[in-house]
Structures are given as structure tokens and as C-alpha cells.
Design an enzyme around this catalytic site. Sequence first.
Site, PDB file in Angstrom:
ATOM      1  CG  ASP A   1      -2.101   0.915   1.084  1.00 32.73           C
ATOM      2  OD1 ASP A   1      -2.291   1.464  -0.011  1.00 32.73           O
ATOM      3  OD2 ASP A   1      -2.844   1.104   2.072  1.00 32.73           O
TER       4      ASP A   1
ATOM      5  CG  ASN B   1      -7.274  -2.721  -6.070  1.00 33.25           C
ATOM      6  OD1 ASN B   1      -6.320  -3.438  -5.757  1.00 33.25           O
ATOM      7  ND2 ASN B   1      -7.719  -1.761  -5.263  1.00 33.25           N
TER       8      ASN B   1
HETATM    9  C1  FPP Z   1      -1.894   0.017  -3.492  1.00 29.99           C
HETATM   10  O1  FPP Z   1      -1.365   1.325  -3.427  1.00 29.99           O
HETATM   11  C2  FPP Z   1      -1.232  -0.719  -4.544  1.00 29.99           C
HETATM   12  C3  FPP Z   1      -1.847  -1.373  -5.557  1.00 29.99           C
HETATM   13  C4  FPP Z   1      -3.310  -1.422  -5.736  1.00 29.99           C
HETATM   14  C5  FPP Z   1      -1.043  -2.083  -6.579  1.00 29.99           C
HETATM   15  C6  FPP Z   1       0.140  -2.830  -6.036  1.00 29.99           C
HETATM   16  C7  FPP Z   1       0.912  -3.386  -7.145  1.00 29.99           C
HETATM   17  C8  FPP Z   1       2.262  -3.387  -7.247  1.00 29.99           C
HETATM   18  C9  FPP Z   1       3.194  -2.853  -6.226  1.00 29.99           C
HETATM   19  C10 FPP Z   1       2.873  -4.025  -8.431  1.00 29.99           C
HETATM   20  C11 FPP Z   1       3.076  -5.476  -8.139  1.00 29.99           C
HETATM   21  C12 FPP Z   1       3.499  -6.138  -9.336  1.00 29.99           C
HETATM   22  C13 FPP Z   1       3.575  -7.479  -9.484  1.00 29.99           C
HETATM   23  C14 FPP Z   1       4.105  -8.016 -10.756  1.00 29.99           C
HETATM   24  C15 FPP Z   1       3.191  -8.423  -8.402  1.00 29.99           C
HETATM   25  P1  FPP Z   1      -2.346   2.528  -3.721  1.00 29.99           P
HETATM   26  O2  FPP Z   1      -2.394   2.740  -5.188  1.00 29.99           O
HETATM   27  O3  FPP Z   1      -3.678   2.233  -3.114  1.00 29.99           O
HETATM   28  O4  FPP Z   1      -1.640   3.706  -2.986  1.00 29.99           O
HETATM   29  P2  FPP Z   1      -2.371   4.914  -2.259  1.00 29.99           P
HETATM   30  O5  FPP Z   1      -3.207   4.306  -1.163  1.00 29.99           O
HETATM   31  O6  FPP Z   1      -1.247   5.739  -1.746  1.00 29.99           O
HETATM   32  O7  FPP Z   1      -3.204   5.612  -3.290  1.00 29.99           O
END
Ligand code: FPP
Length: 243
Positions: free
Chosen positions: A17, A65
Site C-alpha cells: 500500500d 481495485n
Molecule cells: C496500493 O497502493 C497498490 C496497488 C493497488 C497495486 C500494487 C501493485 C504493485 C506494487 C505491483 C506489483 C506487481 C507485481 C508483478 C506483483 P495505492 O495505489 O492504493 O496507494 P495509495 O493508497 O497511496 O493511493
Amino acid sequence: MTKDKLKIPNHVAIILDGNGRWAQEKNMTRSEGHWHGFNNLETLSDYIFEKGVKILSVYAFSTENFKRSKTEVNYLMHLFSEGFKRYSKRLAKKNVKIVFSGRRDPLPKKVLKIMDKVTEDTKNNTDCIFNICVNYGGQYEILDAVKKVVNDIKEDKIKEEDLDLDMLNHYMYQDLAPVDLMIRTSGEHRLSNFLLWQNAYAEFYFPKTYFPAFDEKEFDKAIVEYNQRNRRFGGINYENENS
Ligand code: FPP
């Protein structure tokens, strides 16, 4: 306690996150945040397995998501199809099996094809398991397991009286050992439907660091904290009591 004597959890789960907030602070786009998160996970997972963790589960994309903007979802799908290939090449050399947890529908065909290939290519690897949760929801996992159980009872494949916790575990997306340490980066204190069944007795750790900055040092801090917890599993740890 010296570093060498630290107990290493068998199964670590991470909610990745804070990619968006990390990017915003650096005047970057959300996609750039995910890109940095992806690169961080690649090196961090190597480190975690080298430390002796046998199972690593990550929450890459939840069923919810899909409600994000088309641009963000499309970017993440692109990142997954390229990323899984890259991880699989790297992890195959390290004898790590890659498995996926989650519902297939409505993931794009291109992503599913790569997931199937990576599963096939790494299926005989035996040292560690990398469980990537994509289009995953913990309540759906339990619901899907219950449906399979009902069906197997109907078809006389199993008997209701034989059903116990171990058997039910086989019906989850992956038949994994329970989570020992659950980490959610970015300072949020929620489970968000992640591995509800497997997290039953996990120790929870909530660092403030955003995922792209959650590096090896940060992981070491999590291990130190884990070693300070007194895991009782509902009983009493008599070693820590006076009488
Ligand atoms: C949450 O942060 C993150 C995600 C929904 C995506 C996570 C994916 C990756 C790190 C890539 C992984 C890749 C592979 C190949 C496994 P957020 O977008 O909700 O952050 P925020 O809460 O700060 O907006």
C-alpha cells in the site's frame, strides 16, 4: 538478542500500500508509483526469500481495485503481464514456485495467459512459494471454497463428517501454511479483505513507510518487531510466566 538468532516467520504476507501517495509526494503519476512499487517488490522478494522466509504472499490487486480509473487499471494489467514474466525468469533460477490466488474473471486474457505460463514454468520449484494475489478478495475465497465443498459432498467425493480445518484449507485458492507475519505499509491499519482465512493467528505490523520505500532495512525492522511478539495462539506461553 543478536541478529543471527532472530526467528524468521515461515509465511509473510504484505499489503503493498501507498504507491499512489509515494508518487504524489514526488510529483509523479500514480502509474509511476506502481512502477516503483513493482521494482521494489522484485528486489525485496529476493531479500525476503534469502532471509529464510518460505512463503511470501502479496496483495497485488483486489477484486475492488477494478473500481479504479480505466487508466490505472489498464496500467496495472500491463505491469502484471510484463512483471510476472520478469519475476518468473528471476525466481526460476532461485527455485521459487509462483502461484496465484484470486478469481480469474474478469482478468484480461493476456494476463491470464501469462499467469498460466508462469504457474506451469515454476510448478516444480521446491524451495519457496511466491503467492501473488490478483483479483483477490478474502470473502470470495471462502465463498468459493464453500461452493467447492458443497459440490464435492454432492458428488460423493468427500463426506461431510470428514470435513475439518485441514481439509477446508485444501479448498482455498492455494493450500498454504498460515500467515505468521502480516505487513501493511503506508500507515493504514486495515486488513482490507486480505487472506482472511490464513491470517487467523498472524502477527500484524503496520509501518508508516509507503511501499516503494519499504526496503530491506524496513523489512529487518519488521522481523525485529515480530521477534518481540509473544505468540500464544489462544493459549498461554508458560515460558514467559512466573508460575
Ligand atoms: C496500493 O497502493 C497498490 C496497488 C493497488 C497495486 C500494487 C501493485 C504493485 C506494487 C505491483 C506489483 C506487481 C507485481 C508483478 C506483483 P495505492 O495505489 O492504493 O496507494 P495509495 O493508497 O497511496 O493511493
